[in-house]
Design an enzyme around this catalytic site. Sequence first.
Site, PDB file in Angstrom:
ATOM      1  N   LYS A 192       0.833  -1.219   0.000  1.00 50.91           N
ATOM      2  CA  LYS A 192       0.000   0.000   0.000  1.00 50.91           C
ATOM      3  C   LYS A 192       0.861   1.260   0.000  1.00 50.91           C
ATOM      4  CE  LYS A 192       0.653   1.127   4.500  1.00 50.91           C
ATOM      5  NZ  LYS A 192       0.915   2.454   5.117  1.00 50.91           N
ATOM      6  N   THR A 249      -3.473   5.864   3.471  1.00 47.32           N
ATOM      7  CA  THR A 249      -2.117   6.190   3.021  1.00 47.32           C
ATOM      8  C   THR A 249      -2.133   6.884   1.671  1.00 47.32           C
ATOM      9  OG1 THR A 249      -1.412   4.176   4.153  1.00 47.32           O
ATOM     10  CG2 THR A 249       0.217   5.261   2.784  1.00 47.32           C
TER      11      THR A 249
END
Length: 334
Positions: A192, A249
């Site tokens: 990620k 994120t």
Amino acid sequence: MKVAVLGTGGWGLTLGQVLHDNGHSLSFWTHSQEEVDLLTTEREYKDKLPGVIFPESFTYSTNMQSVVADADLILLVVPSQFMEGVAKTLGTCKAKENAVVVSATKGILETTLQRMSEVLLSNVPWLTPEKMVAFSGPTHAEEVSRRIYTAIVAACPCEESAKFVQLAFSNSYMRVYTSDDIVGVEICGSIKNVIAIASGVLYGLGAGDNTRAALLTRGQAEMCRLGMALGANPHTFAGLAGMGDLIVTCLSEHSRNRYVGEHIGKGESLDQILKDMKMIAEGVPTCRSAKALAEKSGVEMPLVNAIYESLFNGKSALESIRELMGRELKSEIW
């Protein structure tokens, strides 16, 4: 309960605060005597979490053995590319027989392509898989340190150890779920960060919400493909460690990886961006690791490859996007 925290970055200090709020005793290790002196006297890390004052009861040392000796839980929160060295030192220390080790570090070691739990298990002779827990989810330190609500996952093949960590950390502002899929949780936490760099590139280019939504969805597909090739449960990638952490994120102003991508999208060089940063963006080294691991596993990851080309080979972001949009057409599920 006595807890040893290895690492005094913003996330390590924040997790220490969570544990302190839950009534546990905290000792911290850092390689830097300068950090020991700074945190002992000022109780604040202005470069990492300005305005957050940590408890007076926190103790700091450069002697790892003294920190871990009586700990019931050993929490590692160091940058991924330093994990091997820290793990080797931990392996020489004498710890309590039933101590649980928790990794809150997200990344894949470049030299060996190991996940963080694998690095620890390879270098700490007294550690077993039943006592190795990965801790990951949508949890920026900037918010958790101010006790803003969130949720996270404790993953271990041994349910008892996962529940031990769940009980240690859960409180009114942090809800902890358990999982037995440590492979999936660690792959989510690593990849990620690379997708978040791609998200930042889109911000830098001024792309729209549609574009970011497509990126997150296809980014999750790449994470899942790699995870499944390594034995992960595909459901993990739709959970907190997967889509939850991916969303925060990629979109948050607190994301260091998004920051790197945004400046890449504006045409700045990677060397200059990293030089100007005070903290580490894990997605940069992880991009190299992820590309190598995907090739080793025979998994196609076009987004990771595109970010690799922009970060390390100087390909323009717009050229990478044109190539991605011009790839062979196919079914969404294949």
